[in-house]
Design a protein around this motif. Structure first.
Motif, PDB file in Angstrom:
ATOM      1  N   MET A 127      -1.884  11.164  48.089  1.00  0.00           N
ATOM      2  CA  MET A 127      -1.372  11.163  46.763  1.00  0.00           C
ATOM      3  C   MET A 127      -2.693  10.638  45.662  1.00  0.00           C
ATOM      4  O   MET A 127      -2.912   9.266  45.705  1.00  0.00           O
ATOM      5  CB  MET A 127      -0.146  10.404  46.367  1.00  0.00           C
ATOM      6  CG  MET A 127       0.404  10.611  45.177  1.00  0.00           C
ATOM      7  SD  MET A 127       2.001   9.533  45.001  1.00  0.00           S
ATOM      8  CE  MET A 127       3.223  10.858  45.362  1.00  0.00           C
ATOM      9  N   VAL A 128      -2.966  11.167  44.629  1.00  0.00           N
ATOM     10  CA  VAL A 128      -3.659  10.976  43.589  1.00  0.00           C
ATOM     11  C   VAL A 128      -3.126  11.103  42.240  1.00  0.00           C
ATOM     12  O   VAL A 128      -2.577  12.154  41.994  1.00  0.00           O
ATOM     13  CB  VAL A 128      -5.111  11.669  43.797  1.00  0.00           C
ATOM     14  CG1 VAL A 128      -6.102  11.281  42.557  1.00  0.00           C
ATOM     15  CG2 VAL A 128      -5.705  11.427  44.992  1.00  0.00           C
ATOM     16  N   GLY A 152     -12.640  11.824  30.063  1.00  0.00           N
ATOM     17  CA  GLY A 152     -12.228  11.835  31.544  1.00  0.00           C
ATOM     18  C   GLY A 152     -11.002  10.963  31.908  1.00  0.00           C
ATOM     19  O   GLY A 152     -10.365  10.419  31.012  1.00  0.00           O
ATOM     20  N   ILE A 153     -10.768  10.880  32.820  1.00  0.00           N
ATOM     21  CA  ILE A 153      -9.495   9.915  33.390  1.00  0.00           C
ATOM     22  C   ILE A 153     -10.123   9.096  34.906  1.00  0.00           C
ATOM     23  O   ILE A 153     -10.902   9.410  35.454  1.00  0.00           O
ATOM     24  CB  ILE A 153      -8.141  10.396  33.813  1.00  0.00           C
ATOM     25  CG1 ILE A 153      -8.506  11.729  34.996  1.00  0.00           C
ATOM     26  CG2 ILE A 153      -7.863  11.195  32.705  1.00  0.00           C
ATOM     27  CD1 ILE A 153      -7.218  12.217  35.421  1.00  0.00           C
ATOM     28  N   ILE A 154      -9.344   7.810  34.871  1.00  0.00           N
ATOM     29  CA  ILE A 154      -9.717   7.199  36.235  1.00  0.00           C
ATOM     30  C   ILE A 154      -8.585   7.612  37.003  1.00  0.00           C
ATOM     31  O   ILE A 154      -7.263   7.520  36.865  1.00  0.00           O
ATOM     32  CB  ILE A 154      -9.817   5.808  35.922  1.00  0.00           C
ATOM     33  CG1 ILE A 154     -11.015   5.571  35.017  1.00  0.00           C
ATOM     34  CG2 ILE A 154      -9.963   4.836  37.011  1.00  0.00           C
ATOM     35  CD1 ILE A 154     -11.076   3.854  34.457  1.00  0.00           C
ATOM     36  N   LEU A 155      -8.694   7.854  38.245  1.00  0.00           N
ATOM     37  CA  LEU A 155      -7.876   8.298  39.245  1.00  0.00           C
ATOM     38  C   LEU A 155      -7.194   7.095  40.004  1.00  0.00           C
ATOM     39  O   LEU A 155      -8.158   6.301  40.496  1.00  0.00           O
ATOM     40  CB  LEU A 155      -8.576   9.395  40.234  1.00  0.00           C
ATOM     41  CG  LEU A 155      -8.650  10.857  39.617  1.00  0.00           C
ATOM     42  CD1 LEU A 155      -9.251  11.772  40.674  1.00  0.00           C
ATOM     43  CD2 LEU A 155      -7.580  11.356  38.918  1.00  0.00           C
ATOM     44  N   ASP A 156      -5.994   7.076  40.358  1.00  0.00           N
ATOM     45  CA  ASP A 156      -5.428   6.051  40.903  1.00  0.00           C
ATOM     46  C   ASP A 156      -4.976   6.611  42.311  1.00  0.00           C
ATOM     47  O   ASP A 156      -4.055   7.545  42.236  1.00  0.00           O
ATOM     48  CB  ASP A 156      -4.409   5.447  40.308  1.00  0.00           C
ATOM     49  CG  ASP A 156      -3.594   4.366  40.885  1.00  0.00           C
ATOM     50  OD1 ASP A 156      -4.115   3.854  42.131  1.00  0.00           O
ATOM     51  OD2 ASP A 156      -2.725   3.681  40.370  1.00  0.00           O
ATOM     52  N   GLN A 157      -5.514   6.192  43.531  1.00  0.00           N
ATOM     53  CA  GLN A 157      -5.118   6.632  44.832  1.00  0.00           C
ATOM     54  C   GLN A 157      -4.257   5.865  45.452  1.00  0.00           C
ATOM     55  O   GLN A 157      -4.647   4.705  46.167  1.00  0.00           O
ATOM     56  CB  GLN A 157      -6.461   7.072  45.662  1.00  0.00           C
ATOM     57  CG  GLN A 157      -6.047   7.897  46.904  1.00  0.00           C
ATOM     58  CD  GLN A 157      -7.290   8.363  47.337  1.00  0.00           C
ATOM     59  OE1 GLN A 157      -8.364   8.374  46.942  1.00  0.00           O
ATOM     60  NE2 GLN A 157      -7.135   8.874  48.672  1.00  0.00           N
ATOM     61  N   ALA A 158      -2.619   6.017  45.223  1.00  0.00           N
ATOM     62  CA  ALA A 158      -1.815   5.125  45.886  1.00  0.00           C
ATOM     63  C   ALA A 158      -1.852   5.047  47.203  1.00  0.00           C
ATOM     64  O   ALA A 158      -1.677   4.083  47.843  1.00  0.00           O
ATOM     65  CB  ALA A 158      -0.379   5.348  45.172  1.00  0.00           C
TER      66      ALA A 158
END
Length: 99
Positions: free
Chosen positions: A50-51, A40-46
């Protein structure tokens, strides 16, 4: 046959020099509970609209007045994370980009 621990496998992969070798390691067993590891991936929500996926950048943080952090000329790698479906343990890697 000699048993190799997941931690030993991970350390040997960190020393891998070829892109092919670095991209080929996929942990399938949790080093803590021996459960199954999922990719999986870890999402970065700036911000709220925007994800993005997480990235690793070489060097330490340097402040920038315009962008928050200086990033120009730095090496970047997408972070891939594996999660144990049993205990929730996370293990992340920043493999070399494919050529």
């Amino acid at each position: 046959m000699l048993a190799v621990s997941p931690a030993s496998q991970a350390k040997s992969m960190l020393r891998a020099t070829s892109t092919e070798a670095a991209m080929s390691y996929v942990p399938t067993e949790c080093p803590r509970c021996k459960g199954h590891m999922e990719t999986g991936i870890i999402l970065d929500q700036a911000n709220s609209s925007m994800v993005m996926d997480q990235r690793w950048m070489e060097g330490g943080p340097e402040k920038s007045i315009w962008t928050g952090l200086k990033t120009k000329g730095r090496e970047w790698h997408k972070v891939v994370t594996y999660r144990c479906g049993n205990c929730g343990y996370l293990e992340s890697y920043a493999p070399a980009a494919e050529a």
